[in-house]
Design an enzyme around this catalytic site. Structure first.
Site, mmCIF file in Angstrom:
data_model
loop_
_atom_site.group_PDB
_atom_site.id
_atom_site.type_symbol
_atom_site.label_atom_id
_atom_site.label_comp_id
_atom_site.label_asym_id
_atom_site.label_seq_id
_atom_site.Cartn_x
_atom_site.Cartn_y
_atom_site.Cartn_z
ATOM 1 N N ILE A 161 0.794 -1.032 0.136
ATOM 2 C CA ILE A 161 -0.006 -0.019 -0.001
ATOM 3 C C ILE A 161 0.887 1.185 0.021
ATOM 4 C CG2 ILE A 161 -1.691 1.342 1.341
ATOM 5 C CD1 ILE A 161 -2.936 -1.442 -0.164
ATOM 6 N N ASN A 211 -0.161 4.612 -0.155
ATOM 7 C CA ASN A 211 -0.489 5.779 0.534
ATOM 8 C C ASN A 211 -1.498 5.320 1.518
ATOM 9 O OD1 ASN A 211 -1.920 8.023 1.465
ATOM 10 N ND2 ASN A 211 -0.607 9.197 -0.109
ATOM 11 N N LYS A 254 -0.393 -4.762 -6.219
ATOM 12 C CA LYS A 254 -1.429 -5.687 -6.854
ATOM 13 C C LYS A 254 -2.407 -4.849 -7.356
ATOM 14 C CE LYS A 254 -1.794 -9.364 -4.186
ATOM 15 N NZ LYS A 254 -2.329 -10.850 -3.795
ATOM 16 N N GLY A 255 -2.609 -3.575 -6.899
ATOM 17 C CA GLY A 255 -3.814 -2.698 -7.710
ATOM 18 C C GLY A 255 -4.886 -2.858 -6.595
ATOM 19 N N GLY A 266 -7.690 -0.346 -6.793
ATOM 20 C CA GLY A 266 -8.940 0.515 -7.376
ATOM 21 C C GLY A 266 -10.024 -0.330 -7.758
ATOM 22 N N GLU A 267 -9.870 -1.637 -8.296
ATOM 23 C CA GLU A 267 -11.053 -2.347 -8.894
ATOM 24 C C GLU A 267 -11.602 -3.431 -7.795
ATOM 25 O OE1 GLU A 267 -12.144 -1.410 -11.784
ATOM 26 O OE2 GLU A 267 -10.454 -0.878 -12.944
#
Lengths: 325, 746
Positions: free
Chosen positions: B634, B636, B706-707, B709-710
């Site tokens: 992470i 932020n 790993k992203g 937002g989705e």
């Protein structure tokens, strides 16, 4: 947007001078400007009435007097309203959004137009917008539409929350025209669509709402407004109920009941009132009293749930009010 | 949890990354100084802007028989009305992947023929020197049609040939399964409803076109407009510095942008076009509606033996938009799986990606069906999932890079108080309210794409890093600055990250939760290179305190280059550059995903929801939600919370409120405004919390992410639907769940 002339008079007399069918009075603008952008309403003349002396909230032995230009948020916050007419304050606070309530006036609230999506879309037939063109909602999407007071020409529901408790409390609307003033009970102020859904009330084209009086009563202070909707804020009612009870001990001595979201106008339920009066305030009384609340309802494809939901909303309102004593 | 080493290819101390920073552009945004597409004008050197307003078709399908523009042209200040009868034929060169993300098919063209393909299709554009005149004149354009009844029924319309995925023998396994369930789920159409409406300012300078556009990918308007007008890509420049929310609706360039550029070319004046809120319901894409048939076969102990998905999803007649519906293949250890996906071409505009595209759709079907199975078998829903947890990816056989889903479950159970859930539905009551808890799992691919960046260190010790990415709201401008700050050993205030210009080094579409993995890795690589350049300059400079020190021994903290052993021995970037007479140092760098993917890489979610359902009135209120996410590193935590809360509120909307309502007679959208299309309000979204399972994923991206937002929206809607069942004993299989669905007699 179409061109129109604009005036900002300082007196009622001045405002009414030359007013006609193509004049629109602008107060908060939350309905009018919206509908002008959609070209649902296309006045040739817009008269801004915000400088008229139609404000003020007073309480006297006759009742509560509210000027037509008082803002919804101000009325809802008024201590006299909250203490003596709690369901009026509640209906206001459950209306629209905080931003709209800060702008919208009491007079405008009573005159707001239906939220029917076909009424608001000039590219589709609507008898209310264009008499004789047909009703798109009858066989269309009609979840939000009325089941009571409908006609073959219009099933648009009345959108106002505020009007529901006001109708229950026998509110009187004060009107002014160039010919003078008159006062009309709110219940008869609104008309049924029938074959002329473009006519929604008895207001004449050159007439202005100047204020309302909500009569004093022993039951207004013991009242409650319940609103059922999908989300918790900023949505019109699926159903709503305004109930006020006069009590002696556990016995209901008088009842005032009205419903919103179900009628083509705010719907006073005098049969329910009669069935409550003189009975003990118990669950059994409430259930029995609302059995016939939706008699005569004409549900359509997507609003068939409304009669049952109306009865349940009424029972909820009565029960909560009783428990709040 | 197994501790994993942090990625330290740079061997730089981590100072900014991992800390909860506020948005660097937050002040600009809340004070109205951030300029979005429609805000551009004279201050940007765009003089003489005129205003364009689209005229929309008022039939659902058919042909235009005539367009009468005389009344519109008679309005003072109106300059032109362009429609298929007078518009020039445009080259419309092919512009397919990877230059665009157009789905297969024939894209909708601006005023090139008289066909009406869907209700609301632009049939003309009116341009005037004032917005008011253009709006008014647009109403006066008289269009007559030869209308045909549109095909709008997802369930009954003929479908394209199915796209089939299969492993094992699902039919046989299902037939012999001791436990069999069959359900059909329906999900309504959703619209993104971003705060910023789509807008474009288009200006031609000779044969060169500049656009200020709302977009998630500045390369896309460039490539699409170049293709449409038959000019080189290099002749188009797109700026998009700020985006006021998009959620997938600005990944591709829609027809209104072509209309604006066309009008600007015809008039030889800059043209501004802003879609109205109403037009946003048919002028751009949407999350398609789905009918999702699910059959499950399992052992009595809950182990899945067969899963069959029969899916119908809407698309337009002119393009095939297909969401990625692969969640069912990889989430559970099912030897026998078959999925038939049928796209149903309807007379609608083409759908597009919307947050958690495909994955959140499948999660609703799969994760509700798992809850139904758990109830059927009397097994705790989490226990059922753990029993079906695969060791390797059941679709590919590959090992997982990291899969901390089990840990998401255990953390979530503990933090949410799952033990307080009654396994018997309709068992908990508080007054009029029935209380229930539900959960669901989710996943989203951890993908990345090539990206490049440029970094320039000035003599004053500040750095500017640039890449042609976008920031539609996650805070990319801030998080990239954090990455750059650490790689260069600079404080945040001396780092500026710039994006939103197609002339910058290329970046992939700002979507798919892959921007940090892609652009972040590129920024890190570029800034590492720049730091090494500076270090090399220092250690090779006999006037430097660092002269002769092995480069690997030098680190930079707060702009001070020093030896690892002795922090006092060193100098600043400013001293180094000044002494060497350098005005700046710069570096370009990039990121390329590995050619061979050896791991199965996903971000995971476990969503928990507690609802209260009014037993008499049928209204559902979400009391609290907890999302536990395995998203790798992470960058932020503050921005991550903003992402997670937003995604979970979006899922709440999917579950209970959001539904684009179409009139089946003509395709008219009845709730094309924010009063009637219900998105959650603050009052609907009270107690929301997100937890991130600690850990990095070095396989997914050099930067270890790993992203997020989705995946934050995947599993939210089914968690709520499952909680509604737990509260009421009533299984509603159509989203959104309405009071009437809960009140209807069984």
């Amino acid at each position: 947007m179409r061109p129109y002339t604009f005036a900002q008079p300082r007196s009622v007399r001045e405002a009414l001078r030359g007013a006609g069918p193509d004049t629109a009075f602008l107060a908060g603008g939350t309905t009018l400007v919206d509908l002008m952008k959609l070209e649902v309403v296309t006045p040739e003349r817009v008269v801004d009435i915000n400088r008229l002396p139609l404000d003020g909230i007073t309480l006297d032995h006759k009742g509560l007097h509210i000027g037509a230009l008082e803002r919804m948020s101000d009325v809802a916050a008024d201590r006299r309203v909250r203490e003596n007419y709690p369901m009026v304050a509640q209906a206001l606070e459950l209306s629209a959004s905080a931003q709209l309530r800060n702008m919208a006036s009491i007079g405008g609230n009573l005159l707001q137009r239906t939220r029917c999506g076909y009424f608001r879309d000039v590219s589709t037939p609507c008898n209310k917008r264009e008499p004789g063109s047909g009703c798109s909602a009858l066989e269309g999407i009609n979840r939000g539409h009325a089941v009571l007071g409908t006609s073959d020409d219009c099933i648009a529901s009345h959108p106002s929350d505020l009007a529901v408790p006001l109708v229950a409390l026998s509110t009187v609307v004060h009107l002014a025209s160039a010919r003078g003033t008159r006062s009309v009970p709110l219940d008869t102020f609104y008309t049924l669509p029938g074959a002329t859904p473009e006519v929604e009330n008895v207001l004449r084209p050159n007439e202005l709402i100047t204020g309302i009086t909500v009569p004093r009563s022993p039951w207004a202070a013991h009242s409650l407004y319940v609103k059922v909707r999908d989300r918790q804020s900023y949505e019109f009612a699926l159903t709503s109920a305004a109930v006020a009870l006069g009590m002696r001990g556990r016995t209901i001595t008088s009842a005032r009941v009205a419903a919103g979201g179900v009628g083509t106008r705010p719907w006073r339920l005098t049969a329910v009132e009669r069935a409550l009066t003189g009975r003990p305030a118990t669950a059994a009384t409430f259930e029995a009293a609302v059995v016939r609340a939706a008699d005569g309802a004409q549900p359509r494809e997507h609003n068939a749930f409304k009669p049952a939901l109306l009865r349940r909303t009424l029972v909820r309102a009565l029960t909560e009010l009783q428990e709040s004593r | 949890m197994t501790p994993q080493p942090a990625p330290r290819p740079a061997r730089q101390p981590q100072a900014a990354v991992g800390t909860p920073r506020s948005r660097v552009d937050g002040r600009l945004k809340v004070t109205g100084q951030a300029r979005f597409a429609a805000d551009h004008g004279p201050a940007d050197g765009i003089d003489g802007i005129v205003h364009a307003v689209l005229v929309d078709a008022t039939i659902g399908r058919g042909r235009i028989t005539s367009i009468e523009a005389r009344a519109a042209l008679a309005v003072p200040d109106v300059l032109t009305v362009i429609h298929h009868g007078n518009a020039p034929r445009l080259p419309y060169r092919d512009n397919s992947f990877p230059d665009s993300i157009h789905p297969p098919g024939e894209r909708l063209r601006a005023f090139q023929d008289n066909h009406v393909r869907f209700f609301g299709q632009p049939v003309a554009v009116v341009v005037a020197t004032t917005l008011e005149a253009a709006r008014h004149a647009a109403r006066l354009v008289e269009v007559t049609y030869d209308a045909e009844p549109p095909q709008l029924d997802l369930v009954t319309a003929p479908a394209h040939e199915p796209d089939i995925y299969t492993r094992g023998d699902a039919a046989a396994a299902l037939a012999s399964a001791p436990v069999q369930l069959e359900m059909t789920y329906r999900m309504g159409r959703n619209h993104h409803n971003a705060m910023e409406p789509h807008a474009i300012v288009a200006r031609w300078d000779g044969d060169r076109l500049t656009v200020w556009e709302k977009t998630q990918w500045v390369a896309d308007p460039r490539n699409e407009l170049a293709a449409v007008f038959g000019i080189p890509q290099a002749a188009v420049r797109c700026y998009s510095r700020f985006v006021g929310g998009a959620f997938g609706n600005s990944g591709r360039t829609w027809v209104h942008s072509v209309a604006a550029a066309l009008a600007a070319r015809e008039l030889r004046r800059p043209v501004k076009l802003v879609l109205s809120r109403r037009q946003l319901y048919f002028g751009i894409g949407f999350r398609p509606a789905y009918e999702y048939g699910v059959r499950l076969g399992s052992e009595r102990d809950g182990r899945l033996t067969a899963v069959v998905h029969d899916v119908r999803g809407e698309t337009s007649r002119y393009e095939r938009h297909s969401d990625d519906l692969a969640l069912g293949r990889m989430l559970y250890d099912t030897p026998n799986f078959r999925q038939d996906v049928r796209l149903v071409p309807l007379d609608v505009n083409t759908p597009t990606w919307m947050r958690g595209p495909g994955w959140s759709t499948t999660a609703t079907a799969l994760e509700t069906s798992l809850d139904e199975l758990a109830h059927e078998l009397g097994i705790d829903p989490i226990e059922l999932r753990i029993r079906n947890e695969p060791a390797d990816d059941p679709a590919t056989g590959q090992p997982f890079s990291t899969r901390r889903l089990h840990e998401c479950y255990t953390t979530g159970m503990r933090e949410f108080g799952w033990h307080r859930r009654s396994s018997r539905p309709r068992a908990v009551r508080e007054g009029d309210w029935l209380i229930g808890m539900g959960m669901a799992a989710g996943a989203y691919p951890a993908e990345s794409a090539p990206a490049q960046a440029h970094a320039r260190l000035g003599a004053d010790g500040t750095v500017v890093v640039r890449s042609a990415s976008s920031d539609m709201g996650p805070g990319t401008t801030t998080s990239m600055a954090q990455v750059a700050a650490d790689a260069l050993g600079l404080p945040m205030w001396s780092v500026q990250f710039q994006l939103g210009d197609s002339m910058m080094p290329p970046a992939p579409v700002h979507a798919l939760a892959w921007t940090m993995a892609s652009v972040g890795s590129a920024v890190q690589a570029t800034c590492d290179r720049l730091r090494r350049k500076a270090v090399a300059l220092a250690v090779g400079d006999d006037r430097s305190p660092l002269h002769g020190v092995p480069a690997d021994e030098v680190v930079v903290r707060r702009g001070w280059l020093h030896t690892r052993a002795d922090p006092r021995r060193g100098e600043t970037y400013q001293q180094l550059l000044a002494r060497n007479g350098r005005t700046h140092l710069e570096a370009v760098g990039g990121y390329e995903p590995p050619e061979e993917i050896r791991y199965s890489m996903y971000a995971y979610s476990a969503i928990f929801a507690e609802v209260a359902v009014d037993a008499r009135l049928g209204i559902v209120r979400v009391r609290r939600m907890l999302g536990v996410f395995d998203a790798g590193r992470i960058v932020n935590p503050k921005l991550a919370d903003s992402q997670a809360h937003g995604g979970m509120i979006g899922g709440l909307g999917q579950a209970l409120l959001e539904h684009t309502v179409t009139d089946p007679r003509d395709g008219r959208i009845l709730n094309a405004n924010l009063a009637d299309y219900l998105v959650p309000t603050n009052a609907d979204a009270t107690d929301i919390r997100a937890i991130y399972i600690e850990g990095v994923d070095n396989e997914a991206a050099p930067i270890g992410v790993k992203g997020l937002g989705e995946v934050v929206q995947v599993g939210v809607a089914p968690a709520i639907a499952n909680a509604v069942f737990n509260a009421t004993g009533r299984r509603v299989r159509d989203l959104p769940i309405t009071p009437e669905a809960l009140l209807m007699p069984r």
